[in-house]
Design a protein around this motif. Structure first.
Motif, PDB file in Angstrom:
ATOM      1  N   MET A   1       0.842  -1.199   0.000  1.00  0.00           N
ATOM      2  CA  MET A   1       0.000   0.000   0.000  1.00  0.00           C
ATOM      3  C   MET A   1       0.873   1.244   0.000  1.00  0.00           C
ATOM      4  N   ARG A   2       0.534   2.193  -0.866  1.00  0.00           N
ATOM      5  CA  ARG A   2       1.259   3.455  -0.888  1.00  0.00           C
ATOM      6  C   ARG A   2       0.792   4.357   0.250  1.00  0.00           C
ATOM      7  N   THR A   3       1.654   5.306   0.625  1.00  0.00           N
ATOM      8  CA  THR A   3       1.360   6.190   1.747  1.00  0.00           C
ATOM      9  C   THR A   3       1.290   7.634   1.281  1.00  0.00           C
ATOM     10  N   ALA A   4       0.335   8.375   1.831  1.00  0.00           N
ATOM     11  CA  ALA A   4       0.184   9.805   1.556  1.00  0.00           C
ATOM     12  C   ALA A   4       0.212  10.558   2.876  1.00  0.00           C
ATOM     13  N   LEU A   5       0.885  11.684   2.867  1.00  0.00           N
ATOM     14  CA  LEU A   5       0.976  12.555   4.027  1.00  0.00           C
ATOM     15  C   LEU A   5       0.349  13.895   3.668  1.00  0.00           C
ATOM     16  N   VAL A   6      -0.705  14.277   4.367  1.00  0.00           N
ATOM     17  CA  VAL A   6      -1.354  15.568   4.169  1.00  0.00           C
ATOM     18  C   VAL A   6      -0.778  16.543   5.184  1.00  0.00           C
ATOM     19  N   VAL A   7      -0.149  17.605   4.695  1.00  0.00           N
ATOM     20  CA  VAL A   7       0.448  18.620   5.559  1.00  0.00           C
ATOM     21  C   VAL A   7      -0.397  19.881   5.413  1.00  0.00           C
ATOM     22  N   ARG A   8      -1.100  20.250   6.482  1.00  0.00           N
ATOM     23  CA  ARG A   8      -2.064  21.350   6.358  1.00  0.00           C
ATOM     24  C   ARG A   8      -1.978  22.289   7.557  1.00  0.00           C
ATOM     25  N   GLY A   9      -2.213  23.580   7.264  1.00  0.00           N
ATOM     26  CA  GLY A   9      -2.155  24.597   8.305  1.00  0.00           C
ATOM     27  C   GLY A   9      -1.976  25.963   7.675  1.00  0.00           C
ATOM     28  N   GLY A  10      -1.386  26.884   8.427  1.00  0.00           N
ATOM     29  CA  GLY A  10      -1.189  28.228   7.920  1.00  0.00           C
ATOM     30  C   GLY A  10      -2.472  29.040   7.987  1.00  0.00           C
ATOM     31  N   TRP A  11      -2.634  29.956   7.035  1.00  0.00           N
ATOM     32  CA  TRP A  11      -3.764  30.888   7.027  1.00  0.00           C
ATOM     33  C   TRP A  11      -5.080  30.142   6.906  1.00  0.00           C
ATOM     34  N   GLU A  12      -5.983  30.391   7.852  1.00  0.00           N
ATOM     35  CA  GLU A  12      -7.248  29.670   7.876  1.00  0.00           C
ATOM     36  C   GLU A  12      -8.203  30.101   6.766  1.00  0.00           C
ATOM     37  N   GLY A  13      -7.928  31.237   6.135  1.00  0.00           N
ATOM     38  CA  GLY A  13      -8.793  31.714   5.060  1.00  0.00           C
ATOM     39  C   GLY A  13      -8.870  30.761   3.884  1.00  0.00           C
ATOM     40  N   THR A  19     -10.645  21.757   2.972  1.00  0.00           N
ATOM     41  CA  THR A  19     -10.312  21.459   1.573  1.00  0.00           C
ATOM     42  C   THR A  19      -9.570  20.131   1.444  1.00  0.00           C
ATOM     43  N   THR A  20      -8.641  19.871   2.332  1.00  0.00           N
ATOM     44  CA  THR A  20      -7.914  18.598   2.214  1.00  0.00           C
ATOM     45  C   THR A  20      -8.819  17.409   2.518  1.00  0.00           C
ATOM     46  N   GLU A  21      -9.805  17.605   3.402  1.00  0.00           N
ATOM     47  CA  GLU A  21     -10.720  16.509   3.713  1.00  0.00           C
ATOM     48  C   GLU A  21     -11.520  16.075   2.484  1.00  0.00           C
ATOM     49  N   LEU A  22     -11.672  16.967   1.497  1.00  0.00           N
ATOM     50  CA  LEU A  22     -12.386  16.606   0.281  1.00  0.00           C
ATOM     51  C   LEU A  22     -11.676  15.495  -0.495  1.00  0.00           C
ATOM     52  N   PHE A  23     -10.359  15.384  -0.328  1.00  0.00           N
ATOM     53  CA  PHE A  23      -9.578  14.476  -1.171  1.00  0.00           C
ATOM     54  C   PHE A  23      -9.051  13.247  -0.439  1.00  0.00           C
ATOM     55  N   ILE A  24      -9.136  13.242   0.874  1.00  0.00           N
ATOM     56  CA  ILE A  24      -8.641  12.070   1.612  1.00  0.00           C
ATOM     57  C   ILE A  24      -9.416  10.803   1.263  1.00  0.00           C
ATOM     58  N   PRO A  25     -10.755  10.831   1.186  1.00  0.00           N
ATOM     59  CA  PRO A  25     -11.459   9.597   0.816  1.00  0.00           C
ATOM     60  C   PRO A  25     -11.040   9.057  -0.551  1.00  0.00           C
ATOM     61  N   ALA A  30      -8.026   5.084  -3.734  1.00  0.00           N
ATOM     62  CA  ALA A  30      -6.970   4.799  -4.702  1.00  0.00           C
ATOM     63  C   ALA A  30      -5.872   3.909  -4.116  1.00  0.00           C
ATOM     64  N   GLY A  31      -6.034   3.493  -2.870  1.00  0.00           N
ATOM     65  CA  GLY A  31      -5.100   2.551  -2.285  1.00  0.00           C
ATOM     66  C   GLY A  31      -4.031   3.144  -1.398  1.00  0.00           C
ATOM     67  N   PHE A  32      -4.231   4.384  -0.949  1.00  0.00           N
ATOM     68  CA  PHE A  32      -3.249   5.031  -0.094  1.00  0.00           C
ATOM     69  C   PHE A  32      -3.623   4.889   1.380  1.00  0.00           C
ATOM     70  N   SER A  33      -2.620   4.711   2.205  1.00  0.00           N
ATOM     71  CA  SER A  33      -2.754   4.907   3.634  1.00  0.00           C
ATOM     72  C   SER A  33      -2.427   6.374   3.907  1.00  0.00           C
ATOM     73  N   ASP A  53       4.946   8.219  -0.161  1.00  0.00           N
ATOM     74  CA  ASP A  53       4.888   8.251  -1.627  1.00  0.00           C
ATOM     75  C   ASP A  53       4.301   9.548  -2.164  1.00  0.00           C
ATOM     76  N   LEU A  54       3.550  10.263  -1.337  1.00  0.00           N
ATOM     77  CA  LEU A  54       2.908  11.502  -1.779  1.00  0.00           C
ATOM     78  C   LEU A  54       2.741  12.445  -0.604  1.00  0.00           C
ATOM     79  N   ILE A  55       3.159  13.695  -0.784  1.00  0.00           N
ATOM     80  CA  ILE A  55       2.858  14.773   0.161  1.00  0.00           C
ATOM     81  C   ILE A  55       1.822  15.673  -0.491  1.00  0.00           C
ATOM     82  N   VAL A  56       0.690  15.864   0.175  1.00  0.00           N
ATOM     83  CA  VAL A  56      -0.312  16.842  -0.246  1.00  0.00           C
ATOM     84  C   VAL A  56      -0.210  18.011   0.714  1.00  0.00           C
TER      85      VAL A  56
END
Length: 217
Positions: A1-13, A19-25, A30-33, A53-56
């Motif tokens: 299984m491939r792995t994805a890391l979502v890095v989120r923060g900064g300006w709340e605007g 927005t990132t929660e829209l793409f996690i499912p 697609a087979g990512f942890s 394998d992927l940083i979002v």
């Protein structure tokens, strides 16, 4: 299984969580942890990044330390994919020139109001897996004016009309979606994504979701 890391923060605007929660499912389908980080010190964890394998990234108006930037760039150079949208990629870490070289662009300006504008798929790139079958589409949101790198593979553009007293008459073609390489790593960027509803638009959501998967190792 491939792995994805979502890095989120900064300006709340820019609604980094929503927005990132829209793409996690979709990444899970697609087979990512998928794991999530809300601290840029995650870029100091070389072992974690090497397994990723992927940083979002969705982190607007932030500051990246030299050590954090070096960790991120080294991971992408070694093959970790890097992807994101809007100010979470090109409107952040502006003091880190190495980061800007990696992502291939820098946000400069957008008109004060939202605009309806057409996003045109580049004729020579219609078969690219990120945009194949989508066709041109219209959005009503911020229109980004950016500096961009000639090494970018531009998949979609928009026609920008400068304001009176600026660049003179005529239109400027501005990139909206591009990919590029940094060492062994793939990079995907889309300028669209100021609001959650922008990313819910079917064409925008589809090309963004495809772009994330395309960028992965």
């Amino acid at each position: 299984m491939r792995t994805a890391l979502v890095v989120r923060g900064g300006w709340e605007g820019h609604a980094p969580v929503e927005t990132t929660e829209l793409f996690i499912p979709g990444l899970v389908d697609a087979g990512f942890s998928v794991s999530v980080a809300d601290d840029l010190d995650v870029y100091l964890d070389a072992e974690l990044l090497a397994r990723t394998d992927l940083i979002v990234q969705c982190w607007s108006q932030g500051e990246l330390t030299d050590a954090q930037g070096a960790g991120l760039l080294a991971a992408v150079r070694a093959g970790t994919g890097f992807a994101g949208w809007h100010g979470g990629v090109v409107g952040t870490f502006i003091a880190n020139s190495a980061y800007l070289r990696m992502v291939g662009g820098l946000f400069l300006f957008h008109p004060d109001r939202f605009l309806e504008y057409e996003v045109v798929i580049e004729p020579g790139r219609v078969a690219h897996p990120i945009v194949a079958g989508l066709g041109d589409f219209t959005v009503d949101t911020e229109q980004y004016w950016m500096l961009s790198d000639s090494m970018n593979d531009v998949l979609a553009t928009t026609s920008f009309t400068p304001s009176a007293g600026e660049h003179g008459p005529g239109h400027v073609e501005m990139p909206v979606v591009w990919t590029r390489r940094w060492g062994a790593g793939r990079i995907f960027f889309s300028a669209i994504g100021h609001r959650v509803e922008d990313l819910r638009q079917p064409a925008v959501h589809e090309l963004t979701a495809r772009g994330l998967v395309w960028a992965a190792r």
